[in-house]
Design a protein around this motif. Structure first.
Motif, short mmCIF file in Angstrom:
data_model
loop_
_atom_site.label_atom_id
_atom_site.label_comp_id
_atom_site.label_asym_id
_atom_site.label_seq_id
_atom_site.Cartn_x
_atom_site.Cartn_y
_atom_site.Cartn_z
N SER A 244 48.45 46.61 36.46
CA SER A 244 47.10 46.82 36.97
C SER A 244 46.20 47.26 35.82
O SER A 244 46.68 47.60 34.74
CB SER A 244 47.10 47.87 38.08
N GLU B 37 42.58 43.34 42.32
CA GLU B 37 43.35 42.11 42.52
C GLU B 37 44.11 41.70 41.26
O GLU B 37 45.31 41.48 41.30
CB GLU B 37 42.42 40.99 42.96
N SER B 38 43.37 41.58 40.16
CA SER B 38 44.00 41.15 38.90
C SER B 38 43.02 41.37 37.76
O SER B 38 41.87 41.75 37.97
CB SER B 38 44.39 39.67 38.98
N ARG B 39 43.48 41.07 36.56
CA ARG B 39 42.61 41.19 35.39
C ARG B 39 42.32 39.84 34.76
O ARG B 39 42.07 39.73 33.56
CB ARG B 39 43.20 42.17 34.39
N GLU C 130 40.65 38.23 28.75
CA GLU C 130 39.90 38.51 29.98
C GLU C 130 38.40 38.22 29.85
O GLU C 130 37.70 38.10 30.84
CB GLU C 130 40.12 39.96 30.42
N ARG D 246 45.74 49.75 41.24
CA ARG D 246 45.46 49.04 42.49
C ARG D 246 45.24 50.01 43.64
O ARG D 246 44.70 49.64 44.68
CB ARG D 246 46.59 48.07 42.81
#
Length: 155
Positions: A14, A34-36, A67, A115
Motif C-alpha cells: 500500500s 486501491e493501488s498506486r 506512478e 489501505r
C-alpha cells in the motif's frame, strides 16, 4: 512549489501520496486505497492540488517513479508543471524526504497498511504536522507560515 513522493506501507502492499510546499513546509497527504498505479496517483494528486488556490500550485518536483507516467494529465487538470529529479538523487527533494522521515513516526515501515487509512485520517495527520513548529521556519509552524504567505499575496 511542491515536492512529492509516495510513502510505501508494509511489504510494499500500500502507499500514500506526500506533498510538501518548499518554502512553508506545509504538508498534504493523499490516500491511495486501491493501488498506486499512475491513474490512481494522478486522480488523487489532482484532487489534492485542487484544494489550493492557483497561486500555490505552480510546480511539482517528483522522483523517477513509474506512478507519474501520466503526469501530462495532471498538468492539464491543474496547470501545475511537473519536474523530475535525477535518478538516485533524493536530495533534490530534500523537504519531502525530511517530511517522509517525520511521517514514519506515524506510519512505521514494517507494520503500516495504508489501505486502512481514510483521506480524513490522513488529513488529521497532516494537520498535526502542519501545527508542529520547525526550526527551519524560525520555530513557526507550517500552517502559520502558509497563512502569512497567503495574506501577503492577497494584499
Amino acid at each position: 512549489h511542491w515536492e512529492g513522493d509516495l510513502v510505501i506501507g508494509a511489504r510494499g502492499a500500500s502507499a500514500i501520496i506526500t506533498l510538501v510546499e518548499r518554502a512553508t513546509r506545509y504538508v498534504m497527504l493523499g490516500a491511495l486505497p486501491e493501488s498506486r498505479v499512475s491513474e490512481q496517483v494522478i486522480d488523487t494528486l489532482t484532487a489534492l492540488m485542487r484544494r489550493l488556490p492557483a497561486e500555490l500550485r505552480k510546480t511539482l518536483t517528483w522522483d523517477q517513479g513509474i506512478e507519474m507516467i501520466q503526469h501530462p494529465v495532471f498538468t492539464l487538470a491543474t496547470d501545475c508543471k511537473v519536474y523530475f529529479c535525477d535518478p538516485h538523487s533524493p536530495w533534490q527533494r530534500g523537504s519531502n524526504e525530511n517530511t517522509n522521515g517525520l511521517l514514519r513516526q506515524y506510519f512505521p515501515r514494517s507494520s503500516t497498511d495504508f489501505r486502512t487509512w481514510t483521506q480524513d485520517d490522513l488529513d488529521a495527520v497532516a494537520r498535526e504536522l502542519n501545527g508542529r513548529p520547525r526550526q527551519t521556519l524560525d520555530w513557526q509552524n507550517p500552517a502559520e507560515v502558509l497563512h502569512k504567505h497567503l495574506v501577503a499575496t492577497a494584499t
